[in-house]
Design an enzyme around this catalytic site. Sequence first.
Site, PDB file in Angstrom:
ATOM      1  N   SER A 117      38.424  37.228  33.344  1.00  0.00           N
ATOM      2  CA  SER A 117      38.552  38.669  34.483  1.00  0.00           C
ATOM      3  C   SER A 117      39.571  38.326  35.508  1.00  0.00           C
ATOM      4  O   SER A 117      39.447  37.389  36.089  1.00  0.00           O
ATOM      5  CB  SER A 117      37.177  38.792  35.315  1.00  0.00           C
ATOM      6  OG  SER A 117      37.378  40.143  36.060  1.00  0.00           O
ATOM      7  N   GLY A 118      40.499  39.174  35.569  1.00  0.00           N
ATOM      8  CA  GLY A 118      41.577  38.828  36.497  1.00  0.00           C
ATOM      9  C   GLY A 118      42.729  38.337  35.864  1.00  0.00           C
ATOM     10  O   GLY A 118      43.870  37.944  36.765  1.00  0.00           O
ATOM     11  N   THR A 127      44.902  43.694  30.926  1.00  0.00           N
ATOM     12  CA  THR A 127      45.106  45.220  31.224  1.00  0.00           C
ATOM     13  C   THR A 127      46.418  45.327  31.248  1.00  0.00           C
ATOM     14  O   THR A 127      47.053  46.041  30.594  1.00  0.00           O
ATOM     15  CB  THR A 127      44.210  45.767  31.935  1.00  0.00           C
ATOM     16  OG1 THR A 127      42.792  45.539  31.712  1.00  0.00           O
ATOM     17  CG2 THR A 127      44.281  47.161  31.991  1.00  0.00           C
ATOM     18  N   ASN A 179      38.723  40.654  40.576  1.00  0.00           N
ATOM     19  CA  ASN A 179      39.848  41.513  40.469  1.00  0.00           C
ATOM     20  C   ASN A 179      39.480  42.879  40.948  1.00  0.00           C
ATOM     21  O   ASN A 179      38.541  43.575  40.734  1.00  0.00           O
ATOM     22  CB  ASN A 179      39.871  41.899  38.772  1.00  0.00           C
ATOM     23  CG  ASN A 179      40.986  42.474  38.344  1.00  0.00           C
ATOM     24  OD1 ASN A 179      41.835  43.156  39.274  1.00  0.00           O
ATOM     25  ND2 ASN A 179      41.362  42.745  37.013  1.00  0.00           N
ATOM     26  N   SER A 193      39.083  45.761  37.743  1.00  0.00           N
ATOM     27  CA  SER A 193      38.497  45.071  36.749  1.00  0.00           C
ATOM     28  C   SER A 193      38.042  46.118  35.736  1.00  0.00           C
ATOM     29  O   SER A 193      37.394  47.039  36.120  1.00  0.00           O
ATOM     30  CB  SER A 193      37.426  44.073  37.248  1.00  0.00           C
ATOM     31  OG  SER A 193      36.879  43.336  36.079  1.00  0.00           O
ATOM     32  N   SER A 194      38.439  46.030  34.430  1.00  0.00           N
ATOM     33  CA  SER A 194      37.935  46.806  33.309  1.00  0.00           C
ATOM     34  C   SER A 194      36.558  46.498  33.205  1.00  0.00           C
ATOM     35  O   SER A 194      36.337  45.368  32.591  1.00  0.00           O
ATOM     36  CB  SER A 194      38.982  46.641  31.968  1.00  0.00           C
ATOM     37  OG  SER A 194      40.147  46.303  32.431  1.00  0.00           O
ATOM     38  N   GLY A 229      36.980  39.518  29.295  1.00  0.00           N
ATOM     39  CA  GLY A 229      36.923  38.387  28.688  1.00  0.00           C
ATOM     40  C   GLY A 229      35.702  37.573  29.284  1.00  0.00           C
ATOM     41  O   GLY A 229      34.718  38.125  29.972  1.00  0.00           O
ATOM     42  N   GLU A 253      32.782  35.861  30.970  1.00  0.00           N
ATOM     43  CA  GLU A 253      32.376  35.916  32.346  1.00  0.00           C
ATOM     44  C   GLU A 253      31.225  34.873  32.828  1.00  0.00           C
ATOM     45  O   GLU A 253      30.404  35.099  32.031  1.00  0.00           O
ATOM     46  CB  GLU A 253      32.016  37.459  32.621  1.00  0.00           C
ATOM     47  CG  GLU A 253      33.004  38.273  32.982  1.00  0.00           C
ATOM     48  CD  GLU A 253      32.615  39.743  33.247  1.00  0.00           C
ATOM     49  OE1 GLU A 253      33.273  40.535  33.770  1.00  0.00           O
ATOM     50  OE2 GLU A 253      31.273  40.092  33.432  1.00  0.00           O
TER      51      GLU A 253
HETATM   52  N1  LIG Z   1      52.273  40.227  34.595  1.00  0.00           N
HETATM   53  C1  LIG Z   1      51.904  40.638  35.837  1.00  0.00           C
HETATM   54  N2  LIG Z   1      52.673  40.538  36.771  1.00  0.00           N
HETATM   55  C2  LIG Z   1      52.238  41.158  37.882  1.00  0.00           C
HETATM   56  N3  LIG Z   1      50.994  41.288  38.188  1.00  0.00           N
HETATM   57  C3  LIG Z   1      50.201  40.732  37.524  1.00  0.00           C
HETATM   58  C4  LIG Z   1      50.371  40.636  35.944  1.00  0.00           C
HETATM   59  N4  LIG Z   1      49.426  40.347  35.369  1.00  0.00           N
HETATM   60  C5  LIG Z   1      48.460  40.878  36.128  1.00  0.00           C
HETATM   61  N5  LIG Z   1      48.779  40.957  37.352  1.00  0.00           N
HETATM   62  C6  LIG Z   1      48.067  41.343  38.769  1.00  0.00           C
HETATM   63  O1  LIG Z   1      46.648  40.818  38.430  1.00  0.00           O
HETATM   64  C7  LIG Z   1      45.749  42.038  38.686  1.00  0.00           C
HETATM   65  C8  LIG Z   1      44.739  41.935  37.536  1.00  0.00           C
HETATM   66  O2  LIG Z   1      45.147  41.996  36.291  1.00  0.00           O
HETATM   67  P1  LIG Z   1      44.274  42.811  35.090  1.00  0.00           P
HETATM   68  O3  LIG Z   1      43.654  43.828  35.705  1.00  0.00           O
HETATM   69  O4  LIG Z   1      45.160  42.968  34.031  1.00  0.00           O
HETATM   70  O5  LIG Z   1      43.463  41.663  34.717  1.00  0.00           O
HETATM   71  P2  LIG Z   1      42.418  41.612  33.571  1.00  0.00           P
HETATM   72  O6  LIG Z   1      42.254  40.479  32.777  1.00  0.00           O
HETATM   73  O7  LIG Z   1      42.358  43.048  32.986  1.00  0.00           O
HETATM   74  O8  LIG Z   1      40.781  41.446  34.270  1.00  0.00           O
HETATM   75  P3  LIG Z   1      39.382  42.244  33.919  1.00  0.00           P
HETATM   76  O9  LIG Z   1      38.690  41.313  32.870  1.00  0.00           O
HETATM   77  O10 LIG Z   1      38.585  42.362  35.144  1.00  0.00           O
HETATM   78  O11 LIG Z   1      39.818  43.629  33.642  1.00  0.00           O
HETATM   79  C9  LIG Z   1      46.533  43.172  38.444  1.00  0.00           C
HETATM   80  O12 LIG Z   1      45.880  44.328  39.152  1.00  0.00           O
HETATM   81  C10 LIG Z   1      47.796  42.820  38.850  1.00  0.00           C
HETATM   82  O13 LIG Z   1      47.828  43.083  40.334  1.00  0.00           O
HETATM   83 MG   LIG Z   2      41.307  44.489  32.610  1.00  0.00          MG
END
Ligand SMILES: Nc1ncnc2c1ncn2[C@@H]1O[C@H](COP(=O)(O)OP(=O)(O)OP(=O)(O)O)[C@@H](O)[C@H]1O
Ligand SMILES: [Mg+2]
Length: 774
Positions: free
Chosen positions: A164-165, A169, A213, A216-217, A445, A447
């Site tokens: 997560s984070g 997404t 996050n 977080s999705s 992912g 957790e």
């Molecule tokens: N390539 C990137 N460039 C800039 N910021 C990023 C990038 N990837 C992630 N982030 C930052 O990290 C935060 C978390 O990313 P994201 O929501 O994609 O995580 P996730 O893997 O989908 O987590 P979860 O499993 O909790 O949904 C985003 O809101 C953004 O601020």
């Molecule tokens: Mg996500």
Amino acid sequence: MTTLELYTKGARVWIPHPDQVWQGAELLENYNPSKPTLAVATDDGGTATLQLKSEKDLPFLRNPAILVGENDLTALSYLHEPAVLHNLQVRFCENRDIYTYCGIVLVAINPYDELPIYDIDTIQTYRGQALGNLDPHIFAVAEEAYTQLEREQRDQSVIVSGESGAGKTVSAKYAMRYFATVGGSVVETQVEKKVLASSPIMEAIGNAKTTRNDNSSRFGKFIELQFNKQFHIVGASMRTYLLEKSRVVFQTTEERNYHIFYQLCAARKKLPQLFLDHQDHFHYLNQGGSPDVNGVDDAETFEETVNALNLLGFSEKEQIDMFKVFASVLHLGNIRYLEGIIESENEQDQEGCLIEPEDKHMKILCDLLEIDQDDMRQWLCTRKLVSMREVFLKPMTLEEATISRDALAKHIYAELFNWIVLVINRSLESDTPRHRFIGVLDIYGFETFETNSFEQFCINYANEKLQQQFNLHVFKLEQEEYIREGIGWKMIEFYDNQPCIDLIETKLGILDLLDEECKMPRGSDASWTEKLYTKCSKYPHFSKGRFGASSFVVNHFADKVQYESTGFLEKNRDTVIEEQINVIKASRNGLVKRLFASESQKLAAPGVKVKVVASKPVSVAHKTHKKSVCSQFGKTKIFFRAGQVAYLEKLRSDKLRLCCIMMQKTVRMFVARKKYLKIKRSALLIQTHVRGWLARKEVKKRRRQIVLCQSAIRRYLARKQYKRLRIEARSIEHVKTLNKGLENKIISLQQRIDEVNKTNHELRNYQSEVQELK
Ligand SMILES: Nc1ncnc2c1ncn2[C@@H]1O[C@H](COP(=O)(O)OP(=O)(O)OP(=O)(O)O)[C@@H](O)[C@H]1O
Ligand SMILES: [Mg+2]
């Protein structure tokens, strides 16, 4: 050459470090199997002694410096945890490279910063480039998928995984942006725009702030982008998985419910018909005690959500109805139950609970859902029990009523969520038949929290399955390459997570026992946990929890996770009181009716089955093949055994070191010699000058002495002569007085001669004048 031979004095290794995780070090001695210790000098200037019980305790060898910073991890000679972490760290910290390949896999590090690498120019740069031509990038992976789709006419999928984070997404969105740009239709169909617009809607209803996050999705998503024969996007469809329903009614400290609720509360002035209040006044929104997200304005984000809903064809009426259902969930959560004794006509009075007749939220709930208030009030406090002979009503205790109310809230939310996905899918549907598709999977992912429950269990189970797919895919590709290259190979075992998956999904495994327990009339979390302890202890991936008898531990591929069994049965059953649903089904509101239209079949279905379907491992894929010698020549490549490149690198660097020493020696000699000659010349010069000075000094001294001698002698001689002359002078003085008169006479005679000569001259002049006059 075995790896052990590389552990010689000066070899560079990685040793564990309590803060930095891994620390670089250098061996201070050769490894000796009969010696249980190994002395090392750490990079921070210290020393340490490693205890070696067996060869397995030997530290990890470091990759040669030349390989560090490689943009493909598979190019590293040693591919172990410290090597991977160090390589990623060097790339990220020194070059700000967030992407690195690991074969066909792209590893991304979340920069938590806006990087200028996602603009349209970058998309154009990656267009048409083979994977590996340019720096690793999510666009390169997307381009690879698109090219394979075009060239090989095969459907493709991009799978995004990580904790997560990690940025799943965001990465999935960039991949979709790439496809939307390169696969954009020549005719403006809006499909690409709609596909991109689905993200803000799904994030509003499926994402929430967690401790890891802010966005977080809380559901998994698989988007299928459909292409026609010209490889233009013609449509899309989305499937969602494992929505975290429990969040609707409960959030742990510093977490929030789904964004949409806060957006609606922020926009409450524009939507007076929802009767919303400040978010802090809703039980379902204030339990985490963290109502705001840094840098996010919920009112603004609500505007974006509405724009996206408009773009995706949600009518104004549909939107209002949707918002009403969301608001009804909040009001449902605020209904207050009072404990009391319920009078019964034909039976004894029973302990139960009731809702005050004046309860404002009860009224709003029924108005919003356009349902009968009395019926709802009754079924929120009473349940119907059907026995063989009769049907009777039983008042619910306060606790039972609260649980059933929460179950209803979760159910309503989940139904609305599914309906929104359905409408989005309809809007993305294409009239033209799809030729091929590219799928983008963004599931949450692996957790692990302090307390892990059914939700984490399902997520981690899904990730086990995904990991297995990944293993199989990568090994299959590797195997295919060996066959293509025609190299000889022999089988070796590789780490496979099938035993852990067996523990979860096999007969009498965790899920099977859970389903069985759910069917038992007196089934409970405690008795299920008991059964787990007796039936599952034989699995190496299972163990009892550390504290209490209500937890169990599963050793997943990524980590050991301790699950708290309380609530598993309830969540697995996921039951809602049928009568409550019937009241809602009788709603006068079209949308509300539709949400629960197919409800009866669902309620009739026995116990929820959690099953993640992924293809079973093929037997051959359980093993891969390994070369029996250090290297083998394929048709186009040379295959090295692990560590061989490092060994060759070591030989090369040893040789280079010797050459360097030789060059250093020669240069140092030349420099020293030059310096020596210069010093010698200078010394000689100084010597010459000093000697000259000394000699001159000596000369001067001697000259002075000689002059002294000379003057003494001369004085002596002069004195002698003087004496003699004085004697002589006395006689000369006498002669001088005699000659004095003679001298005067000579002078007067001389004067007379001069006068006579003058007269003579004048006379001659007269004579010549006379002659002329004549
Ligand atoms: N390539 C990137 N460039 C800039 N910021 C990023 C990038 N990837 C992630 N982030 C930052 O990290 C935060 C978390 O990313 P994201 O929501 O994609 O995580 P996730 O893997 O989908 O987590 P979860 O499993 O909790 O949904 C985003 O809101 C953004 O601020
Ligand atoms: Mg996500």
